[in-house]
Design an enzyme around this catalytic site. Structure first.
Site, PDB file in Angstrom:
ATOM      1  N   ARG A  12      61.163  95.960  22.840  1.00 23.56           N
ATOM      2  CA  ARG A  12      62.496  95.517  23.274  1.00 23.56           C
ATOM      3  C   ARG A  12      63.571  96.167  22.411  1.00 23.56           C
ATOM      4  NH1 ARG A  12      64.264  94.832  19.082  1.00 23.56           N
ATOM      5  NH2 ARG A  12      64.004  93.123  17.605  1.00 23.56           N
ATOM      6  N   HIS A  19      70.557  88.771  14.267  1.00 25.60           N
ATOM      7  CA  HIS A  19      70.483  87.744  13.215  1.00 25.60           C
ATOM      8  C   HIS A  19      71.180  86.451  13.655  1.00 25.60           C
ATOM      9  CE1 HIS A  19      68.421  89.756   9.894  1.00 25.60           C
ATOM     10  NE2 HIS A  19      69.030  90.866  10.270  1.00 25.60           N
ATOM     11  N   GLY A 103      57.403  99.234  12.972  1.00 29.29           N
ATOM     12  CA  GLY A 103      58.319  99.049  11.853  1.00 29.29           C
ATOM     13  C   GLY A 103      59.658  99.698  12.069  1.00 29.29           C
ATOM     14  N   GLY A 105      62.075  98.317  14.386  1.00 31.98           N
ATOM     15  CA  GLY A 105      63.046  97.405  14.984  1.00 31.98           C
ATOM     16  C   GLY A 105      62.973  97.318  16.496  1.00 31.98           C
ATOM     17  N   ASP A 149      62.363  88.253  19.541  1.00 30.28           N
ATOM     18  CA  ASP A 149      61.454  89.353  19.866  1.00 30.28           C
ATOM     19  C   ASP A 149      60.397  88.909  20.874  1.00 30.28           C
ATOM     20  OD1 ASP A 149      62.915  90.622  17.966  1.00 30.28           O
ATOM     21  OD2 ASP A 149      61.271  90.880  16.528  1.00 30.28           O
TER      22      ASP A 149
END
Ligand code: ADP
Ligand code: MG
Length: 333
Positions: A12, A19, A103, A105, A149
């Site tokens: 995605r 955040h 790793g 994002g 996620d």
């Protein structure tokens, strides 16, 4: 011989709303046409897996009752944790292929969790799958990540991004217009992410101790926080929740200039108020924004490296991946 089966879970990209999930805020991710595919056959009482994307062969027995984060190879932690969450006893033998960089994002970890969940026979709703996968991620990594996620990957809708209210857990699909490109560009592998992420969660909790849930707080409330760090974190979250609403409206109204402006403003907030960007990502954002036809750019994912995402006129960016909005995690027949 037992039948060969296949599941696929997309990665995605988060377009805006970074955040904000772990304080019950708003996010606007889309599942993409890059993902993780697991091809397997059923096996009794074991999971045996290899992956193109990581070394080692995983072999665990079921039901798994150990500590997931001590499993070797390390990537097997996510598999062990998910099988423990689901109480799986029926296992599988298989192989994983993925074109999501790990790793970076783009949520390769959540794709892996959702894929193994389906392969282990999970038959609940996408929300339930995402909640099991989120708990598995916590067990595997010890990092108190939000639901974005896993939920965006479990509940992805082809042709759409999803506005997710991480408090009510509603998922509202929004059309991604086909007269813009969404472009993802890998910048650098993340550094320090685990511990800094947990720090941000704690800093937001400190802000909430002062002014209550950030999803309900206003910028006036933020003025009552005397501690500089907690005040800046709260300001980011409150502004970012509003940016999600404004971005969704701008996209729906075809105002891509405004949508892009909101993305770039969101990046500045992640850089200045939330302290999760890096100079390398800031430079890359500036460079893309200077290219004709680019409406806006921001870092995407937890930060400290990873990828940036831009929206632009079709064809304006040739360096990076043009990604298209895709369906969620699924069994492939
Ligand atoms: P992100 O989810 O942003 O890609 P994470 O650090 O959360 O980054 O997850 C990356 C980890 O997930 C990898 O280090 C690896 O342990 C695991 N992983 C992801 N994809 C795969 C894969 N295809 N095969 C094996 N392990 C994977
Ligand atoms: Mg991840």
């Amino acid at each position: 011989m037992s039948e060969t089966l296949r599941v696929h879970a997309p990665g995605r990209v988060n377009l805006i709303g970074e955040h904000t999930d772990y304080t019950g805020g708003l996010v606007f991710p889309m599942a993409i046409d890059r993902g993780t595919t697991l091809t397997y056959t059923a096996a009794d009482g074991v999971i045996e897996l290899t992956s193109d994307g990581a070394p080692g062969a995983l072999s665990i027995s079921l039901p798994f009752d150990g500590e997931p984060n001590t499993v070797e190879p390390h990537w097997g932690s996510y598999i062990a944790a998910m099988s423990a969450e689901l109480g799986a006893t029926q296992g599988l033998r298989g192989h994983i292929v993925s074109d999501i960089p790990a790793g970076a994002g783009l949520s390769s970890s959540a794709a892996l969790e959702c894929a193994i969940g389906l392969a282990l026979g999970f038959d609940g709703t996408p929300l339930e799958l995402s909640q099991a996968a989120q708990r598995a991620e916590h067990r595997a990594t010890g990092v108190p990540t939000g639901i974005m996620d896993q939920l965006s990957i479990a509940a992805g809708v082809a042709g759409h991004a999803t506005l997710i209210d991480c408090h009510g857990l509603s998922v509202t699909p929004h059309v991604v217009p086909d007269d813009i490109d969404v472009v993802v560009k890998f910048i650098a592998h993340r550094t320090l992410e685990g511990s800094e992420y947990a720090d941000r969660v704690a800093e937001c909790a400190r802000a909430e101790d002062k002014i209550g849930p950030l999803r309900l707080a206003t910028l006036d409330d933020v003025g009552r926080i005397t501690e500089d760090i907690a005040r800046r974190r709260a300001r980011h979250v409150i502004n970012e929740n509003q940016r999600v609403r404004d971005f969704a409206a701008a996209l729906a109204g075809g105002d891509y200039v405004e949508a892009g402006r909101i993305m770039t403003e969101g990046h500045a907030s992640l850089r200045d108020d939330f302290d999760v960007s890096t100079p390398q990502m800031d430079d890359a954002v500036d460079r893309l924004n200077a290219i004709p036809g680019v409406f806006g750019t921001r870092m995407t994912g937890g930060g400290f490296g990873g990828c940036i995402v831009a929206i632009c006129q079709p064809g304006a960016l040739t360096d990076g991946w043009v990604v298209s909005p895709s369906a969620g995690a699924r069994r492939v027949h």
